[in-house]
Design a protein around this motif. Sequence first.
Motif, mmCIF file in Angstrom:
data_model
loop_
_atom_site.group_PDB
_atom_site.id
_atom_site.type_symbol
_atom_site.label_atom_id
_atom_site.label_comp_id
_atom_site.label_asym_id
_atom_site.label_seq_id
_atom_site.Cartn_x
_atom_site.Cartn_y
_atom_site.Cartn_z
ATOM 1 N N ALA A 125 10.619 30.327 54.707
ATOM 2 C CA ALA A 125 9.423 29.857 53.331
ATOM 3 C C ALA A 125 10.404 29.285 52.644
ATOM 4 O O ALA A 125 9.690 28.178 51.830
ATOM 5 C CB ALA A 125 9.311 31.002 53.380
ATOM 6 N N ILE A 126 11.458 29.773 51.774
ATOM 7 C CA ILE A 126 12.126 29.293 50.944
ATOM 8 C C ILE A 126 13.114 28.272 50.944
ATOM 9 O O ILE A 126 12.838 26.800 50.147
ATOM 10 C CB ILE A 126 13.140 29.877 50.598
ATOM 11 N N GLN A 127 13.463 27.408 52.689
ATOM 12 C CA GLN A 127 13.986 26.669 52.800
ATOM 13 C C GLN A 127 13.163 25.520 52.649
ATOM 14 O O GLN A 127 12.779 24.481 52.634
ATOM 15 C CB GLN A 127 14.525 26.607 54.116
ATOM 16 N N ARG A 128 11.807 25.949 53.804
ATOM 17 C CA ARG A 128 10.727 25.222 53.461
ATOM 18 C C ARG A 128 10.061 24.236 52.121
ATOM 19 O O ARG A 128 10.161 23.003 52.205
ATOM 20 C CB ARG A 128 9.290 25.538 54.285
ATOM 21 N N GLU A 129 9.468 25.314 51.207
ATOM 22 C CA GLU A 129 9.612 24.707 50.165
ATOM 23 C C GLU A 129 10.935 23.703 49.574
ATOM 24 O O GLU A 129 10.115 23.220 49.042
ATOM 25 C CB GLU A 129 9.220 26.197 48.940
ATOM 26 N N ALA A 130 12.075 24.501 48.605
ATOM 27 C CA ALA A 130 13.041 23.320 48.990
ATOM 28 C C ALA A 130 13.000 21.747 49.134
ATOM 29 O O ALA A 130 12.820 20.892 48.872
ATOM 30 C CB ALA A 130 13.866 23.832 48.959
ATOM 31 N N HIS A 131 12.602 21.584 50.520
ATOM 32 C CA HIS A 131 12.428 20.748 51.218
ATOM 33 C C HIS A 131 11.407 20.032 50.908
ATOM 34 O O HIS A 131 11.664 18.881 51.011
ATOM 35 C CB HIS A 131 12.499 21.413 52.858
ATOM 36 N N THR A 132 10.365 20.506 50.940
ATOM 37 C CA THR A 132 9.197 20.036 50.387
ATOM 38 C C THR A 132 9.612 19.578 48.981
ATOM 39 O O THR A 132 8.809 17.818 48.944
ATOM 40 C CB THR A 132 7.962 20.939 50.594
ATOM 41 N N ILE A 133 9.524 20.244 48.551
ATOM 42 C CA ILE A 133 10.558 19.780 46.332
ATOM 43 C C ILE A 133 11.064 18.196 46.100
ATOM 44 O O ILE A 133 11.032 17.493 46.134
ATOM 45 C CB ILE A 133 10.495 20.734 45.828
ATOM 46 N N LYS A 134 12.348 19.140 46.954
ATOM 47 C CA LYS A 134 12.716 17.718 47.131
ATOM 48 C C LYS A 134 12.464 16.132 47.833
ATOM 49 O O LYS A 134 12.590 15.241 47.212
ATOM 50 C CB LYS A 134 14.236 17.851 48.851
ATOM 51 N N LEU A 152 19.005 24.690 47.456
ATOM 52 C CA LEU A 152 18.109 25.126 47.227
ATOM 53 C C LEU A 152 18.825 25.276 48.697
ATOM 54 O O LEU A 152 18.942 25.992 49.903
ATOM 55 C CB LEU A 152 17.693 25.363 46.868
ATOM 56 N N GLU A 153 18.307 24.231 49.506
ATOM 57 C CA GLU A 153 18.003 24.193 50.745
ATOM 58 C C GLU A 153 19.487 24.073 51.754
ATOM 59 O O GLU A 153 18.998 25.051 52.352
ATOM 60 C CB GLU A 153 17.435 22.451 50.781
ATOM 61 N N MET A 154 20.490 23.865 51.043
ATOM 62 C CA MET A 154 21.522 23.840 51.555
ATOM 63 C C MET A 154 21.748 25.416 51.249
ATOM 64 O O MET A 154 22.610 25.939 52.517
ATOM 65 C CB MET A 154 22.312 22.692 51.138
ATOM 66 N N SER A 155 21.698 26.008 50.677
ATOM 67 C CA SER A 155 22.092 27.382 50.335
ATOM 68 C C SER A 155 21.773 28.537 51.528
ATOM 69 O O SER A 155 21.806 29.476 51.564
ATOM 70 C CB SER A 155 21.249 28.477 49.309
ATOM 71 N N ILE A 156 20.796 27.850 52.505
ATOM 72 C CA ILE A 156 20.196 28.451 53.381
ATOM 73 C C ILE A 156 20.362 27.558 54.612
ATOM 74 O O ILE A 156 19.339 27.824 55.615
ATOM 75 C CB ILE A 156 18.267 28.816 52.974
ATOM 76 N N LYS A 157 21.664 26.932 54.674
ATOM 77 C CA LYS A 157 21.838 26.263 56.407
ATOM 78 C C LYS A 157 21.858 27.210 57.516
ATOM 79 O O LYS A 157 21.073 27.047 58.277
ATOM 80 C CB LYS A 157 23.088 26.329 56.244
ATOM 81 N N ASP A 158 21.950 28.622 57.832
ATOM 82 C CA ASP A 158 23.030 29.595 58.493
ATOM 83 C C ASP A 158 21.551 30.958 57.901
ATOM 84 O O ASP A 158 22.233 31.532 57.520
ATOM 85 C CB ASP A 158 23.813 29.967 58.212
ATOM 86 N N LYS A 159 20.520 30.962 58.643
ATOM 87 C CA LYS A 159 19.471 32.057 58.053
ATOM 88 C C LYS A 159 20.195 33.764 58.725
ATOM 89 O O LYS A 159 20.293 34.295 57.803
ATOM 90 C CB LYS A 159 18.304 31.592 59.359
ATOM 91 N N GLY A 160 20.901 33.151 59.413
ATOM 92 C CA GLY A 160 21.555 34.701 60.398
ATOM 93 C C GLY A 160 22.503 35.462 58.613
ATOM 94 O O GLY A 160 22.754 36.381 58.454
ATOM 95 N N SER A 161 23.425 34.306 57.800
ATOM 96 C CA SER A 161 24.021 35.065 57.109
ATOM 97 C C SER A 161 24.143 34.134 55.617
ATOM 98 O O SER A 161 24.609 33.703 55.263
ATOM 99 C CB SER A 161 25.350 34.711 57.548
ATOM 100 N N VAL A 162 22.850 34.871 55.390
ATOM 101 C CA VAL A 162 22.392 34.107 53.962
ATOM 102 C C VAL A 162 22.654 35.254 52.834
ATOM 103 O O VAL A 162 22.620 36.263 53.044
ATOM 104 C CB VAL A 162 20.750 34.236 53.688
ATOM 105 N N ASP A 163 23.619 34.460 52.294
ATOM 106 C CA ASP A 163 24.257 34.443 50.823
ATOM 107 C C ASP A 163 22.713 35.253 49.576
ATOM 108 O O ASP A 163 22.584 34.106 48.856
ATOM 109 C CB ASP A 163 24.902 33.592 49.955
ATOM 110 N N GLU A 164 22.223 36.213 49.698
ATOM 111 C CA GLU A 164 21.219 36.079 48.868
ATOM 112 C C GLU A 164 21.441 35.511 47.457
ATOM 113 O O GLU A 164 20.594 35.206 46.684
ATOM 114 C CB GLU A 164 20.523 37.552 49.476
ATOM 115 N N ASP A 165 22.424 36.593 46.094
ATOM 116 C CA ASP A 165 23.055 35.668 45.332
ATOM 117 C C ASP A 165 22.719 34.462 45.243
ATOM 118 O O ASP A 165 22.349 34.256 44.241
ATOM 119 C CB ASP A 165 24.089 36.849 44.481
#
Length: 124
Positions: A58-67, A85-98
Amino acid sequence: NMDVMIPDLPGFDTAGALKLLAGNQKLYVNVLKRFHGQYAGSYESLVSTLLSGDDWEAIQREAHTIKGLAGTIGHPQLQEKAMELEMSIKDKGSVDEDEVRTKAKAMLAVFSDVLCQLGAAFAE
């Protein structure tokens, strides 16, 4: 068509945005107003999705829409922050939350400025 006044909006690439809209100033003003209308009311829920949610998709989708929308309204800085922001969630398996929260805060800071600017520019 001189009856449409595009407000002076620092940080906006008005010329670039108008080029995308074939120079249609009236359409551009409508796009800006619609953007403001769409997000002025939902900003708080956007903040909670981005800063406390862990639905990365959802966060990636929001970022993509806003972009995309930032490109349409002609705001390069918002577009850049949304892309980061969108790029910070490239790999949903290992998201760096910070990292995601840091990028989200950076984007939201610009976003909130944009909403304030548009709110002031189009105050009825």
